[in-house]
Design a protein around this motif. Structure first.
Motif, PDB file in Angstrom:
ATOM      1  N   LEU A  30       0.871  -1.162   0.000  1.00 41.94           N
ATOM      2  CA  LEU A  30       0.000   0.000   0.000  1.00 41.94           C
ATOM      3  C   LEU A  30       0.916   1.221   0.000  1.00 41.94           C
ATOM      4  O   LEU A  30       1.994   1.197   0.591  1.00 41.94           O
ATOM      5  CB  LEU A  30      -0.906   0.001   1.232  1.00 41.94           C
ATOM      6  N   TRP A  31       0.487   2.287  -0.646  1.00 49.11           N
ATOM      7  CA  TRP A  31       1.360   3.447  -0.813  1.00 49.11           C
ATOM      8  C   TRP A  31       0.756   4.675  -0.155  1.00 49.11           C
ATOM      9  O   TRP A  31      -0.399   5.019  -0.409  1.00 49.11           O
ATOM     10  CB  TRP A  31       1.602   3.726  -2.299  1.00 49.11           C
ATOM     11  N   LEU A  32       1.551   5.346   0.671  1.00 48.94           N
ATOM     12  CA  LEU A  32       1.169   6.619   1.287  1.00 48.94           C
ATOM     13  C   LEU A  32       2.040   7.726   0.699  1.00 48.94           C
ATOM     14  O   LEU A  32       3.261   7.742   0.913  1.00 48.94           O
ATOM     15  CB  LEU A  32       1.366   6.582   2.804  1.00 48.94           C
ATOM     16  N   ILE A  33       1.423   8.642  -0.027  1.00 52.49           N
ATOM     17  CA  ILE A  33       2.120   9.811  -0.562  1.00 52.49           C
ATOM     18  C   ILE A  33       1.941  10.929   0.464  1.00 52.49           C
ATOM     19  O   ILE A  33       0.804  11.260   0.815  1.00 52.49           O
ATOM     20  CB  ILE A  33       1.531  10.232  -1.908  1.00 52.49           C
ATOM     21  N   HIS A  34       3.031  11.538   0.934  1.00 51.92           N
ATOM     22  CA  HIS A  34       2.872  12.522   2.006  1.00 51.92           C
ATOM     23  C   HIS A  34       3.905  13.640   1.912  1.00 51.92           C
ATOM     24  O   HIS A  34       4.937  13.509   1.225  1.00 51.92           O
ATOM     25  CB  HIS A  34       2.953  11.834   3.376  1.00 51.92           C
ATOM     26  N   HIS A  38       0.350  15.870   5.612  1.00 52.74           N
ATOM     27  CA  HIS A  38      -0.842  15.287   5.000  1.00 52.74           C
ATOM     28  C   HIS A  38      -0.446  14.108   4.122  1.00 52.74           C
ATOM     29  O   HIS A  38       0.687  14.045   3.625  1.00 52.74           O
ATOM     30  CB  HIS A  38      -1.583  16.335   4.164  1.00 52.74           C
ATOM     31  N   ALA A  39      -1.392  13.202   3.917  1.00 52.35           N
ATOM     32  CA  ALA A  39      -1.096  11.993   3.145  1.00 52.35           C
ATOM     33  C   ALA A  39      -2.306  11.559   2.335  1.00 52.35           C
ATOM     34  O   ALA A  39      -3.456  11.729   2.752  1.00 52.35           O
ATOM     35  CB  ALA A  39      -0.668  10.854   4.075  1.00 52.35           C
ATOM     36  N   ALA A  40      -2.021  10.984   1.169  1.00 53.05           N
ATOM     37  CA  ALA A  40      -3.021  10.289   0.358  1.00 53.05           C
ATOM     38  C   ALA A  40      -2.593   8.836   0.259  1.00 53.05           C
ATOM     39  O   ALA A  40      -1.402   8.544   0.116  1.00 53.05           O
ATOM     40  CB  ALA A  40      -3.120  10.908  -1.032  1.00 53.05           C
ATOM     41  N   VAL A  41      -3.549   7.929   0.350  1.00 50.95           N
ATOM     42  CA  VAL A  41      -3.229   6.505   0.282  1.00 50.95           C
ATOM     43  C   VAL A  41      -3.722   5.934  -1.037  1.00 50.95           C
ATOM     44  O   VAL A  41      -4.802   6.287  -1.521  1.00 50.95           O
ATOM     45  CB  VAL A  41      -3.845   5.737   1.476  1.00 50.95           C
ATOM     46  N   VAL A  42      -2.887   5.072  -1.631  1.00 51.24           N
ATOM     47  CA  VAL A  42      -3.245   4.388  -2.876  1.00 51.24           C
ATOM     48  C   VAL A  42      -3.578   2.930  -2.561  1.00 51.24           C
ATOM     49  O   VAL A  42      -2.770   2.209  -1.971  1.00 51.24           O
ATOM     50  CB  VAL A  42      -2.091   4.448  -3.894  1.00 51.24           C
ATOM     51  N   ASP A  43      -4.783   2.516  -2.923  1.00 47.83           N
ATOM     52  CA  ASP A  43      -5.233   1.122  -2.826  1.00 47.83           C
ATOM     53  C   ASP A  43      -5.113   0.531  -1.419  1.00 47.83           C
ATOM     54  O   ASP A  43      -4.430  -0.477  -1.196  1.00 47.83           O
ATOM     55  CB  ASP A  43      -4.470   0.246  -3.818  1.00 47.83           C
ATOM     56  N   ALA A  52      -1.758   2.675  11.346  1.00 44.00           N
ATOM     57  CA  ALA A  52      -0.519   2.617  12.131  1.00 44.00           C
ATOM     58  C   ALA A  52       0.543   3.528  11.537  1.00 44.00           C
ATOM     59  O   ALA A  52       1.259   4.232  12.264  1.00 44.00           O
ATOM     60  CB  ALA A  52      -0.022   1.179  12.200  1.00 44.00           C
ATOM     61  N   ALA A  53       0.668   3.531  10.203  1.00 43.10           N
ATOM     62  CA  ALA A  53       1.669   4.376   9.552  1.00 43.10           C
ATOM     63  C   ALA A  53       1.342   5.853   9.722  1.00 43.10           C
ATOM     64  O   ALA A  53       2.239   6.681   9.957  1.00 43.10           O
ATOM     65  CB  ALA A  53       1.763   4.016   8.070  1.00 43.10           C
ATOM     66  N   LEU A  54       0.068   6.208   9.603  1.00 41.94           N
ATOM     67  CA  LEU A  54      -0.332   7.598   9.814  1.00 41.94           C
ATOM     68  C   LEU A  54       0.012   8.045  11.222  1.00 41.94           C
ATOM     69  O   LEU A  54       0.563   9.145  11.425  1.00 41.94           O
ATOM     70  CB  LEU A  54      -1.833   7.760   9.555  1.00 41.94           C
ATOM     71  N   ASP A  55      -0.297   7.221  12.200  1.00 39.67           N
ATOM     72  CA  ASP A  55       0.003   7.568  13.583  1.00 39.67           C
ATOM     73  C   ASP A  55       1.508   7.655  13.826  1.00 39.67           C
ATOM     74  O   ASP A  55       2.003   8.590  14.470  1.00 39.67           O
ATOM     75  CB  ASP A  55      -0.620   6.541  14.538  1.00 39.67           C
ATOM     76  N   GLU A  56       2.246   6.689  13.294  1.00 32.75           N
ATOM     77  CA  GLU A  56       3.698   6.654  13.511  1.00 32.75           C
ATOM     78  C   GLU A  56       4.387   7.890  12.948  1.00 32.75           C
ATOM     79  O   GLU A  56       5.330   8.422  13.560  1.00 32.75           O
ATOM     80  CB  GLU A  56       4.283   5.399  12.858  1.00 32.75           C
ATOM     81  N   LEU A  59       0.789  11.836  10.455  1.00 31.24           N
ATOM     82  CA  LEU A  59       0.167  12.290   9.220  1.00 31.24           C
ATOM     83  C   LEU A  59      -1.354  12.278   9.332  1.00 31.24           C
ATOM     84  O   LEU A  59      -1.927  11.443  10.034  1.00 31.24           O
ATOM     85  CB  LEU A  59       0.577  11.374   8.060  1.00 31.24           C
ATOM     86  N   THR A  60      -1.991  13.182   8.605  1.00 31.13           N
ATOM     87  CA  THR A  60      -3.444  13.234   8.494  1.00 31.13           C
ATOM     88  C   THR A  60      -3.850  12.825   7.091  1.00 31.13           C
ATOM     89  O   THR A  60      -3.341  13.383   6.109  1.00 31.13           O
ATOM     90  CB  THR A  60      -3.971  14.652   8.781  1.00 31.13           C
ATOM     91  N   LEU A  61      -4.735  11.866   6.989  1.00 33.86           N
ATOM     92  CA  LEU A  61      -5.176  11.402   5.680  1.00 33.86           C
ATOM     93  C   LEU A  61      -6.097  12.438   5.039  1.00 33.86           C
ATOM     94  O   LEU A  61      -7.041  12.926   5.670  1.00 33.86           O
ATOM     95  CB  LEU A  61      -5.917  10.067   5.816  1.00 33.86           C
TER      96      LEU A  61
END
Length: 274
Positions: A30-34, A38-43, A52-56, A59-61
């Motif tokens: 899964l891919w997080l562009i940030h 801020h972050a956008a997630v792909v698939d 977990a990755a956002l918290d670590e 980042l805010t989705l």
């Protein structure tokens, strides 16, 4: 999880975007562009590793980007939206109920919360409505291609035809050579074993197998790859090469003199059982 920062430069709008690799299930990525905030997630097939990755990383989705309807690509959407009520971008013709921003060939996504625009390509074959996202910023080319193009391979034809998939792959192969290919699965070594069976004389392919095997031995991802590397080593972009055609004929998979699309179809069918 691995963060891949872009090189520093002063290009307007560069904004220090990075792509975070988030493993999921047995072999999904899964891919997080940030941008650090801020972050956008792909698939997001699974919400838990994304949360977990956002918290670590603090980042805010701000957006969800989908390529096609399979559960291992969309299964986490509802849970993510329960926490972050963000827009869901995705194919207009692939039957995904959660999509709020339907997309097709020629559309451009201004990703909310990020200084990022992604062009949309229709790439049917794996599914009929499959799309891909391309960043075309000079010197910073990215491709998020779901299950259409893999490192060393391509997706199975669950819905589309060989002609559709071959055309989709040729469309992707036409992107700049330095385009980073963010595919959705760690299938590389099995793909390259097949590639070597059908094109054993390809020296670049043998070198790639050595390099990618070393990465996996060190428990590192083999993706992203690049369009240039795929052109040199991926049999599904090279199905017209005489050695590959000869291998198909010798194995009884193809009649001598068959059309190129028949070679592509035979190659994909062979890979299904390899």
């Amino acid at each position: 999880m691995l963060t891949r920062p872009e090189p520093n430069d002063d290009t307007p709008g560069h904004n220090d975007l990075s792509v975070l690799t988030v493993p999921a299930f047995k072999d999904n990525y899964l891919w997080l562009i940030h941008d650090g905030l801020h972050a956008a997630v792909v698939d997001p097939g699974d919400a838990a590793p994304i949360l977990a990755a956002l918290d670590e990383h603090g980042l805010t989705l701000t957006a969800i980007l989908l390529t096609h309807h399979h559960a291992d690509h969309i299964g986490g959407v509802a849970t993510l939206r329960a926490r972050f009520p963000v827009p869901v971008f995705g194919p207009r013709a692939d039957g995904i109920e959660a999509v709020s921003e339907p997309l097709g060939e020629g559309d451009v996504v201004a990703v909310p919360g990020l200084n990022l625009e992604l062009a949309v390509l229709d790439v049917p074959g794996h599914t009929l409505g499959h799309i891909a996202y391309v960043r075309k910023t000079p010197g910073l080319h990215w491709l998020f291609c779901g299950d259409t193009l893999f490192a060393g391979g391509c997706g199975r034809l669950f819905e589309g035809t060989p002609a559709q998939m071959a055309a989709s792959l040729e469309k992707l192969a036409g992107l700049p050579e330095d385009t980073e290919v963010y595919c959705a699965h760690e299938y590389t070594l099995s793909n390259l074993r097949f590639a070597l069976a059908v094109e054993p004389g390809n020296a670049a392919l043998a070198l790639r197998m050595r390099d990618e095997s070393a990465k996996r031995a060190a428990e590192l991802p083999t993706v992203p790859s690049s369009i240039g590397l795929e052109r040199r080593t991926n049999p599904f972009l090279r199905y017209r090469e005489p050695e590959i055609v000869d291998s198909l004929v010798a194995a009884g998979k193809l009649q001598d003199g068959a059309a190129p699309v028949e070679a592509f179809a035979a190659l994909r069918e062979w890979k299904n059982v390899f």
